[in-house]
Design an enzyme around this catalytic site. Structure first.
Site, PDB file in Angstrom:
ATOM      1  N   GLY A 167       0.849  -1.182   0.000  1.00  0.00           N
ATOM      2  CA  GLY A 167       0.000   0.000   0.000  1.00  0.00           C
ATOM      3  C   GLY A 167       0.885   1.231   0.000  1.00  0.00           C
ATOM      4  N   ASN A 214       1.278   6.022   5.847  1.00  0.00           N
ATOM      5  CA  ASN A 214       0.787   4.859   5.118  1.00  0.00           C
ATOM      6  C   ASN A 214      -0.749   4.906   5.095  1.00  0.00           C
ATOM      7  OD1 ASN A 214       0.340   4.209   7.862  1.00  0.00           O
ATOM      8  ND2 ASN A 214       0.515   2.035   7.438  1.00  0.00           N
ATOM      9  N   PRO A 215      -1.423   3.999   4.369  1.00  0.00           N
ATOM     10  CA  PRO A 215      -2.866   4.139   4.167  1.00  0.00           C
ATOM     11  C   PRO A 215      -3.719   4.239   5.420  1.00  0.00           C
ATOM     12  CG  PRO A 215      -1.983   2.648   2.547  1.00  0.00           C
ATOM     13  CD  PRO A 215      -0.853   2.961   3.477  1.00  0.00           C
ATOM     14  N   CYS A 216      -3.326   3.631   6.519  1.00  0.00           N
ATOM     15  CA  CYS A 216      -4.178   3.694   7.721  1.00  0.00           C
ATOM     16  C   CYS A 216      -3.677   4.646   8.785  1.00  0.00           C
ATOM     17  CB  CYS A 216      -4.326   2.307   8.309  1.00  0.00           C
ATOM     18  SG  CYS A 216      -5.266   1.243   7.230  1.00  0.00           S
ATOM     19  N   GLU A 254      -0.970   4.785  10.779  1.00  0.00           N
ATOM     20  CA  GLU A 254      -0.183   4.463  11.964  1.00  0.00           C
ATOM     21  C   GLU A 254       1.312   4.623  11.746  1.00  0.00           C
ATOM     22  OE1 GLU A 254      -0.187   0.549   9.756  1.00  0.00           O
ATOM     23  OE2 GLU A 254      -1.546   2.242  10.058  1.00  0.00           O
ATOM     24  N   GLY A 289      -6.988  -6.341  11.868  1.00  0.00           N
ATOM     25  CA  GLY A 289      -8.280  -7.010  11.734  1.00  0.00           C
ATOM     26  C   GLY A 289      -8.196  -8.437  11.247  1.00  0.00           C
TER      27      GLY A 289
END
Length: 778
Positions: A114, A265-267, A269, A433
């Site tokens: 990602g 990054n995409p999320c 963190e 997840g």
């Protein structure tokens, strides 16, 4: 073999189990998967056999969970990266540089990474482009190109399609950026976040003017609070954009002296510099609690002290074992050796100890556990520096002057001063997840439990369906120990029943001990007032968070799905704060999925006459126009598409237009939610280039046909057009564009794009399917 729930077994088999190209399993058991990973990461050691055994002991029983890239790729011999995601290089403000950056992004995503990008370096829409006598199209137009590229890579079989785009709060196009995803068909492959600076946050508090500037030129001046309200209004209605407190990230960066961060990054963190790489893993706290549900329940700090150093060593070895899409990414990883060790199962661990998520006692326990993890991680990295050397860009004086390093225990700072440190940064809380589902469905990351029990519909090989219960690890163990009729304790709270302040308190508590950042979704109730909603973000800023992402269920984002009546009755004996809104997987053809789409249960015969309409497309590279006729059928007093005819005088088009006519018509006649046809066509990217049509970049002729079909679906009422929602801003009201149905041409809210179950939830800034384990973030 380790005993785990059926869903865990199935997701391991589907996502992480090594198989031959023909699909034959190589890993016979999950223990063999652990052996594969341990053996691969020990291969760079001087004594691989010894370290294989030690690494296996950390992986065993799901104590340490390496990120999905490592679990799926280590020891397979495949040419894949073991790093989860990357921030790409700084985008130059010129055409050649922009498309070179696009090529780098495509190569990175092709290997499964990602990507995050800061588009603030691209001049705003309307700015003069010297030397060509034209005006700039602005960063959003190039984001459309990136979006099309990502769809193309995904269609070629790439596992990940996640991207993050950031834009500074003072960029002249920030208002358009904020509103970009209010067009439900635009930038679907991106997460968006505004980079909020400290001066901007102060200007918001004081209601001061705020300049939108590029390259020293002020394009516009607005009130900072007005811009803040625009961000909040979009987030309130659409769950995007997020907010990243970028100055805090740079000030507290251990590497403040040798890098500047402008993207994540995409999320979110992992705030990273250009070409920075994201290497992740998690300690499963749920497996470290002794005497669960008893008065003397506690986290086993001795076992934590044993496992954390092994996890750090394994992750450090990944830097040497992994492939990299680009040489710049390899150089960045090797010179800084940044890792992101975090936790998962935190909520379950708190439940084991009788602590209510977000309470004062839970915050205190969490801080104690996180302090221990940080201490052991940093000391382990010092030990590695003694053995293998410090990271190449280590500068003792400057490193020890970092804000977060100065907060370490004194003896840890002294050890760094004497021996150096192997890894520049060590801690992060990532989305877990899917791997948490594999680990017997423990709570994910630092999130509260989303749902304690729900039904999952499984499609069997013979076409039949069966329903099985999926339950949270702590809930299942409680029932096993205390009995099916035992009343749940007050510690059993879920994401929907918690106050937003509880979420923020836990995120802020954990952030104190994390040198990178945190992926976290703050669930807020649908009826939260706009002023209270804004306060969540301000509170996160004031309490020291590095970013904030919320999720408010509504008709646009999708709402939390309800359990069946039988399931509600079964949980009736639970206290009021237990889960009453667990997701239920449903068949895609269930008419209850969406009132805005007309469904059919079976194909229809063609009537003698059908109403329809013909559309004309003039594609710049085609010598002849293309005509698209769409005929509809009347069902229950409403129109729905029944067939399509695509015609052109250009004989080069004959074969594919005929094929497309037959395929799309066949799909239309089968019924159900056929809006996915639009999405698939619009995702087609022509490597020769698309064109601009009606002020919008269209990536291919097929995408243009998809646009026409989508236009027709709106016209006949099969899909609803966007509407407006009046929102209360305190002393004034403002109309904000919303869509009162599912995204145009997109899926039903909460419907998984992989298995079609209505089981998609927003967690850790990411979409996760609780039925099949699909994750937008890998």
């Amino acid at each position: 073999m380790t005993s785990i729930a059926p869903i865990s077994q199935q997701i391991w088999d589907m996502k992480y189990r090594l198989k031959t190209p023909d699909g034959e399993p190589v890993d016979r058991t999950i223990e063999e998967s652990w052996q594969r990973v341990a053996r691969s990461l020990a291969a760079v050691e001087k004594d691989p056999e010894v370290w294989t055994e030690k690494f296996y002991s950390a992986l065993e029983d799901f104590r340490y969970l390496p990120a999905g890239r490592i679990f799926a790729g280590a020891g397979t011999g495949r040419q894949v990266t073991l790093f989860n995601c990357f921030v790409m290089g700084t985008i130059p403000d010129d055409m050649a540089g922009i498309f070179e950056a696009l090529k780098e992004a495509a190569l990175t995503m092709q290997q499964g990474g990602g990507i995050g990008y800061d588009f603030s370096t691209i001049r705003p829409r309307g700015a003069r482009v010297h030397g060509v006598g034209a005006d700039a199209s602005g960063p959003l137009s190039f984001m459309d190109v990136w979006d099309a590229m990502c769809r193309t890579i995904m269609s070629a079989g790439s596992r990940r399609g996640a991207m993050m785009a950031t834009l500074r709060c003072d960029h002249p196009d920030v208002e358009a950026f904020i509103e970009a995803k209010q067009d439900p068909a635009r930038l679907r492959m991106f997460n968006l976040s505004v980079l909020a600076t400290d001066p901007f946050m102060e200007a918001v508090k004081e209601d001061e003017p705020w300049d939108l500037v590029f390259d020293g030129t002020v394009y516009k001046t607005i009130q900072a609070r007005e811009l803040w309200d625009k961000i909040m209004a979009a987030t309130y209605a659409y769950a995007e954009p997020g907010v990243i407190f970028i100055d805090r990230i740079n000030k507290r960066n251990n590497l403040h002296y040798c890098e500047s961060i402008a993207a994540t990054n995409p999320c979110g963190e992992q705030p990273l510099p250009p070409y920075g790489a994201c290497l992740l893993g998690s300690i499963n706290l749920a497996r470290f609690v002794k005497n669960p549900f008893e008065e003397n329940a506690e986290l086993d700090l001795d076992e934590l002290a044993r496992v954390v150093p092994l996890a750090v060593r394994m992750m450090d070895n990944v830097v040497d074992a992994s492939k990299f899409p680009l040489p710049e990414q390899k150089h960045e990883a090797e010179t800084k050796r940044r890792i992101g060790l975090g936790v998962t199962g935190l909520a379950d661990a708190l439940i084991f100890c009788g602590l209510r998520y977000g309470s004062t006692e839970a915050v205190e326990a969490t801080e104690k556990w996180m302090a221990a993890l940080r201490r052991h991680a940093y000391l382990a990295s010092v030990d590695l520096a003694k053995e293998k050397g410090a990271f190449p860009l280590f500068d003792k004086e400057k490193y020890l002057a970092s804000e977060s390093v100065k907060e370490l225990d004194r003896d840890v700072q002294d050890a760094i001063a004497e021996h150096g440190i192997r890894n520049a940064l060590l801690t992060s809380i990532a989305p877990t997840g899917t791997i948490s589902l594999v680990a017997d469905n423990v709570s994910s990351g630092l999130e509260p439990v989303f749902s304690f029990a729900y039904d999952r519909t499984v499609l069997m090989p013979d076409g039949s369906r069966k329903t099985e219960e999926v339950s949270d690890y702590a809930y299942r163990l409680y029932r096993h120990i205390k009995g099916e009729e035992a009343e749940l304790t007050d510690a059993f709270v879920n994401a929907q029943t918690l106050e937003p302040k509880d979420h923020v308190a836990m995120q802020a508590a954990v952030q104190k001990y994390i040198d990178s950042s945190i992926s976290k979704t703050i669930n807020v109730p649908v009826d939260i007032s706009f002023e209270d909603f804004k306060d969540v973000y301000l509170s996160a800023y004031e309490q020291g968070c590095k970013g904030c992402t919320t999720y408010r269920p509504n008709e646009i984002t999708g709402s939390v799905l309800s359990v069946s009546d039988d399931k509600k009755k079964a949980d009736a004996k639970a206290p009021a704060n237990t889960n009453e809104s667990a997701p239920v997987a449903a068949a895609k053809t269930d008419p209850a999925l969406d009132p805005h789409v007309v469904y059919m249960s079976e194909p229809l015969d063609r009537p003698e006459e059908l109403p329809g309409k013909t559309y004309k497309i003039k594609w710049p590279e085609s010598n002849h126009a293309i005509y698209i006729t769409i005929n509809d059928v009347i069902q229950a007093g409403r129109r729905r598409p029944f067939e399509v005819f695509i015609n052109s005088k250009n004989m080069e088009h004959y074969a594919w237009t005929l094929a497309l006519t037959r395929m799309v018509s066949a799909v239309f006649r089968r019924g159900g939610d056929v809006s996915f046809v639009v999405e698939e066509l619009k995702a087609v990217f022509d490597p020769r280039g698309g064109c601009w049509m009606g002020g919008k970049y269209v990536p291919s002729l097929l995408a243009a046909i998809g646009e026409v079909i989508e236009q027709h679906l709106h016209a006949i009422g099969f899909l609803k057009d966007p509407d407006t929602l009046e929102m209360d801003f305190g002393d004034k009201k403002k109309a904000v564009a919303v869509n009162d149905g599912p995204a145009a041409g997109g899926p039903v809210p909460n419907q998984c794009p992989s298995c079609a179950s209505v089981s998609l939830m927003k967690q850790e800034g990411c979409d996760l399917c609780t039925s099949c384990g699909y994750s937008k973030c890998g």
